[in-house]
Scaffold this motif. Sequence first.
Motif, PDB file in Angstrom:
ATOM      1  N   GLY B  14    -117.078 -26.037  29.168  1.00 63.92           N
ATOM      2  CA  GLY B  14    -116.644 -25.836  27.996  1.00 63.92           C
ATOM      3  C   GLY B  14    -115.938 -27.231  27.072  1.00 63.92           C
ATOM      4  O   GLY B  14    -116.046 -28.461  27.839  1.00 63.92           O
ATOM      5  N   ARG B  15    -116.681 -26.914  25.894  1.00 64.81           N
ATOM      6  CA  ARG B  15    -116.149 -27.591  24.655  1.00 64.81           C
ATOM      7  C   ARG B  15    -114.865 -27.807  23.792  1.00 64.81           C
ATOM      8  O   ARG B  15    -114.443 -26.326  23.793  1.00 64.81           O
ATOM      9  N   GLY B  16    -114.133 -28.578  23.218  1.00 67.57           N
ATOM     10  CA  GLY B  16    -113.088 -28.511  22.125  1.00 67.57           C
ATOM     11  C   GLY B  16    -112.214 -27.385  22.322  1.00 67.57           C
ATOM     12  O   GLY B  16    -111.220 -27.714  23.439  1.00 67.57           O
ATOM     13  N   GLU B  17    -111.809 -26.773  21.675  1.00 70.65           N
ATOM     14  CA  GLU B  17    -111.158 -25.440  22.412  1.00 70.65           C
ATOM     15  C   GLU B  17    -110.723 -24.955  23.260  1.00 70.65           C
ATOM     16  O   GLU B  17    -110.044 -23.893  23.181  1.00 70.65           O
ATOM     17  N   ALA B  18    -112.410 -24.930  23.810  1.00 73.06           N
ATOM     18  CA  ALA B  18    -112.772 -23.625  24.370  1.00 73.06           C
ATOM     19  C   ALA B  18    -112.328 -23.644  25.932  1.00 73.06           C
ATOM     20  O   ALA B  18    -113.329 -23.530  26.912  1.00 73.06           O
ATOM     21  N   VAL B  19    -112.457 -25.261  26.564  1.00 71.73           N
ATOM     22  CA  VAL B  19    -112.653 -26.099  27.541  1.00 71.73           C
ATOM     23  C   VAL B  19    -111.666 -25.439  28.685  1.00 71.73           C
ATOM     24  O   VAL B  19    -110.131 -24.883  27.701  1.00 71.73           O
ATOM     25  N   TYR B  20    -112.001 -25.338  29.705  1.00 72.73           N
ATOM     26  CA  TYR B  20    -111.346 -24.349  30.536  1.00 72.73           C
ATOM     27  C   TYR B  20    -111.100 -25.265  31.801  1.00 72.73           C
ATOM     28  O   TYR B  20    -111.939 -25.458  32.601  1.00 72.73           O
ATOM     29  N   GLU B  21    -110.074 -25.549  32.008  1.00 69.60           N
ATOM     30  CA  GLU B  21    -109.959 -26.708  33.548  1.00 69.60           C
ATOM     31  C   GLU B  21    -109.432 -25.483  34.976  1.00 69.60           C
ATOM     32  O   GLU B  21    -109.022 -24.842  34.798  1.00 69.60           O
ATOM     33  N   ALA B  22    -110.805 -26.229  35.620  1.00 72.30           N
ATOM     34  CA  ALA B  22    -110.245 -25.256  36.928  1.00 72.30           C
ATOM     35  C   ALA B  22    -110.492 -25.499  37.920  1.00 72.30           C
ATOM     36  O   ALA B  22    -109.452 -25.437  38.610  1.00 72.30           O
ATOM     37  N   LEU B  23    -110.527 -27.027  37.793  1.00 73.91           N
ATOM     38  CA  LEU B  23    -109.373 -27.782  38.723  1.00 73.91           C
ATOM     39  C   LEU B  23    -108.215 -29.281  37.898  1.00 73.91           C
ATOM     40  O   LEU B  23    -109.104 -29.552  37.337  1.00 73.91           O
ATOM     41  N   ARG B  24    -107.295 -29.009  38.205  1.00 79.21           N
ATOM     42  CA  ARG B  24    -106.445 -30.166  37.667  1.00 79.21           C
ATOM     43  C   ARG B  24    -105.965 -30.605  38.985  1.00 79.21           C
ATOM     44  O   ARG B  24    -104.486 -30.767  38.932  1.00 79.21           O
ATOM     45  N   GLY B  25    -106.803 -32.289  39.245  1.00 85.49           N
ATOM     46  CA  GLY B  25    -105.882 -33.105  40.286  1.00 85.49           C
ATOM     47  C   GLY B  25    -105.642 -32.753  41.809  1.00 85.49           C
ATOM     48  O   GLY B  25    -104.732 -32.346  42.400  1.00 85.49           O
ATOM     49  N   VAL B  26    -107.228 -32.127  41.769  1.00 84.25           N
ATOM     50  CA  VAL B  26    -107.172 -31.763  43.813  1.00 84.25           C
ATOM     51  C   VAL B  26    -107.411 -32.783  44.638  1.00 84.25           C
ATOM     52  O   VAL B  26    -107.791 -33.263  44.222  1.00 84.25           O
ATOM     53  N   SER B  27    -106.503 -33.119  45.276  1.00 84.61           N
ATOM     54  CA  SER B  27    -106.753 -34.335  46.470  1.00 84.61           C
ATOM     55  C   SER B  27    -107.196 -33.426  47.687  1.00 84.61           C
ATOM     56  O   SER B  27    -105.976 -32.683  48.245  1.00 84.61           O
ATOM     57  N   LEU B  28    -107.949 -33.988  48.760  1.00 85.23           N
ATOM     58  CA  LEU B  28    -107.778 -33.256  50.276  1.00 85.23           C
ATOM     59  C   LEU B  28    -108.530 -34.624  51.086  1.00 85.23           C
ATOM     60  O   LEU B  28    -109.737 -35.178  50.454  1.00 85.23           O
ATOM     61  N   ARG B  29    -108.300 -34.032  52.115  1.00 83.42           N
ATOM     62  CA  ARG B  29    -109.277 -34.668  52.869  1.00 83.42           C
ATOM     63  C   ARG B  29    -109.656 -33.755  54.105  1.00 83.42           C
ATOM     64  O   ARG B  29    -108.971 -33.052  54.633  1.00 83.42           O
ATOM     65  N   ILE B  30    -110.166 -33.831  54.734  1.00 84.95           N
ATOM     66  CA  ILE B  30    -110.728 -33.254  55.320  1.00 84.95           C
ATOM     67  C   ILE B  30    -111.770 -33.941  57.077  1.00 84.95           C
ATOM     68  O   ILE B  30    -113.082 -35.113  56.115  1.00 84.95           O
ATOM     69  N   GLU B  31    -111.456 -33.867  58.380  1.00 84.11           N
ATOM     70  CA  GLU B  31    -112.292 -34.120  59.407  1.00 84.11           C
ATOM     71  C   GLU B  31    -113.366 -33.185  59.851  1.00 84.11           C
ATOM     72  O   GLU B  31    -113.266 -32.114  59.573  1.00 84.11           O
TER      73      GLU B  31
END
Lengths: 442, 223
Positions: B14-31
């Motif tokens: 979304g944009r402006g006031e309708a922004v929805y943050e689905a991911l807020r700083g995800v850090s991940l490591r997978i072998e």
Amino acid sequence: MKHFGPTRSRRSKKFVLFALLRQSFRHLGISSILTVIQLFFGLIALLVAVGLLFGLGRLSDLVQTLEPVSTISVNVDLGSGARSDAGIATYRKLLKVNGSIRHSASVQGVGLYFVSSLFGFVPTGQGSAVNDDFKDVTTIPVALVNDSFAENMRLPSTGEPLLSSNLFPSRRSDRIPLWVGSALASRYPIGTLLTSVYVNMPYVGQSGKLTVQRTPCQVVGIIASGSVFWASNGGNVGPDSLQSVSDMILAPMTLSDMSRDIGSATSILSLNMEIYPKPGMESSARAEALAVIRRAGLHGEASSVSGQLMSVAREQRPIILSTWLVAGTLIVLSVLGHISVLLASLVKRRQEFGIRLMVGSKKWQLVRLVLIETVSLYLLALVVPFILSLGLSSLLANWLILIDARTVLIAVAVTGGISLLACALPMWRISRLHVIQLVQGE
Amino acid sequence: MYLIELNDIKHSYGRGEAVYEALRGVSLRIEPTEKVAIVGRSGSGKTTLLHILSGLDSPTSGTYQFEGRDMSRMSSDDAAELRNRKFGIVVQQFALIKEYTAVENVELPLLYRGVPRRKAHMRALDMLERVGLEKMATRRPWQLSGGQQQRVAIARALVNDPAVLLADEPTGALDQTTASEILNLLSEIHASGVCLIIVTHDLEVARFCDRSIHMVDGRLLSG
């Protein structure tokens, strides 16, 4: 797990179009068939419209080509015998139309020979001429004259009915030459001569019961009878033939002169002329011909070939406009139908497109897929009209609709362009699709 | 080297006031050999994370390395090619093209890879045999049960011999018995050397994996 490496190779090109069509139909279903039908009729209508346009274009070219040697057709209705002299006078004046370099003419007339009336038929004369050379003059019996006609006709000198007993010797033996002559007249030119001479003899000499003064007209009648034979004996009768034919027309008229009071013994029914004016003098020649006819107080027309062709073009105009209207409507409907089908299929296939993107399709590959499917449908809609147009071309040519290679190419190009435009919107929509929305079926 | 390495991934819609943050700083490591479950409630951001992992979506910020390549800056075409070669994706609603037969659905990734149709067909039949559906090859999705459809989807995900199999609620639309069969199949696949990442809200499914990553409001709680 067994590994298959990233082997790249070209897909088989066999039956590619068939496969694409199959795929298109599989996805679009009945809608694709409707699109094909719409395109089909749109293309047919467009073919006719373009063909008409080209047909009239050719007509116009033809007119331009013919202009230097255009012809003025003069058709004069002469009506009753009382107008015969006016007809002859008109004919002679028309020969002198300013600017005309060549003429051809044909006349038709009915001459009531007294003798013929006795035997119950009326000979008609017709002749044709090119410039001064009348080539074909014949006299044939065509109509029966019934008794009431004869009874109603009164001889001017005595006021008696126009009956054989009043005209000719009552002795049967005297009539035999007339019978023979009339019979021969119907078959051989010599019969015309014999009959004419024999018929006119009484007026020159003693005519039994009927006493008629000798007049110069009667003499002319004798000469004219010879002319009829001469002219009808075939062909070109020399530089004086124009006068001869005039006399042929006048010959019965001369007889009718004598019996003017008893009505129209002779009539020239119609005079048809072709006048070939000099280049650039068509309009003035036509105007002059019309003026001649008008001054003579006759009913007639003088129309040029270009005028006639323009008249055809004018008559065709509503057909062309309506055909364009139909073609335009069909094409618009076809495009709208095409767009709606493609957009509907786009909505229907959103998830499919999402799946394709999910498994590795690129967006341009999706656009290409839709484009190819659209073109495949268009090609299918094209093949049948194309084949039909070949068959239609000769049929439609009768209505000045020319369907040739150029017409077909133009129609194909126009509908092809429209078809591509029709799929532009769906393709643009595809290029803006978001994979996530598609995969989730939103 | 990690197969997957996410650093401070953020993603918003979304944009402006309708922004929805689905991911807020995800850090991940997978072998490469891991079997990972990403667990969370609906709206926690786990599906968004799976989309970013597969290259179906790009992060708003942060970096994503796959086999050392930066997928966060990759063009959509490059991402599509990488997805085709390296990722197998299985979703809850199977995502099969209903006009296609089972084998045609499985062929699709191979065709986009440029494999000849005949060879793709043979390979697809092999894959269907592996998931036990060799006799269902010519059936269309609506002629198959839910479990069979999910097997077809798994066959399609595996047909290009991927490095990672991403499964979004793979058992969500199945009954318990069928779900168990599907999990066993996924386990076999993992055993053959494919990294398995399952997104689920079902803790039973999560227990089936070696590692569980819990997500709440777009953030990782553990992992």
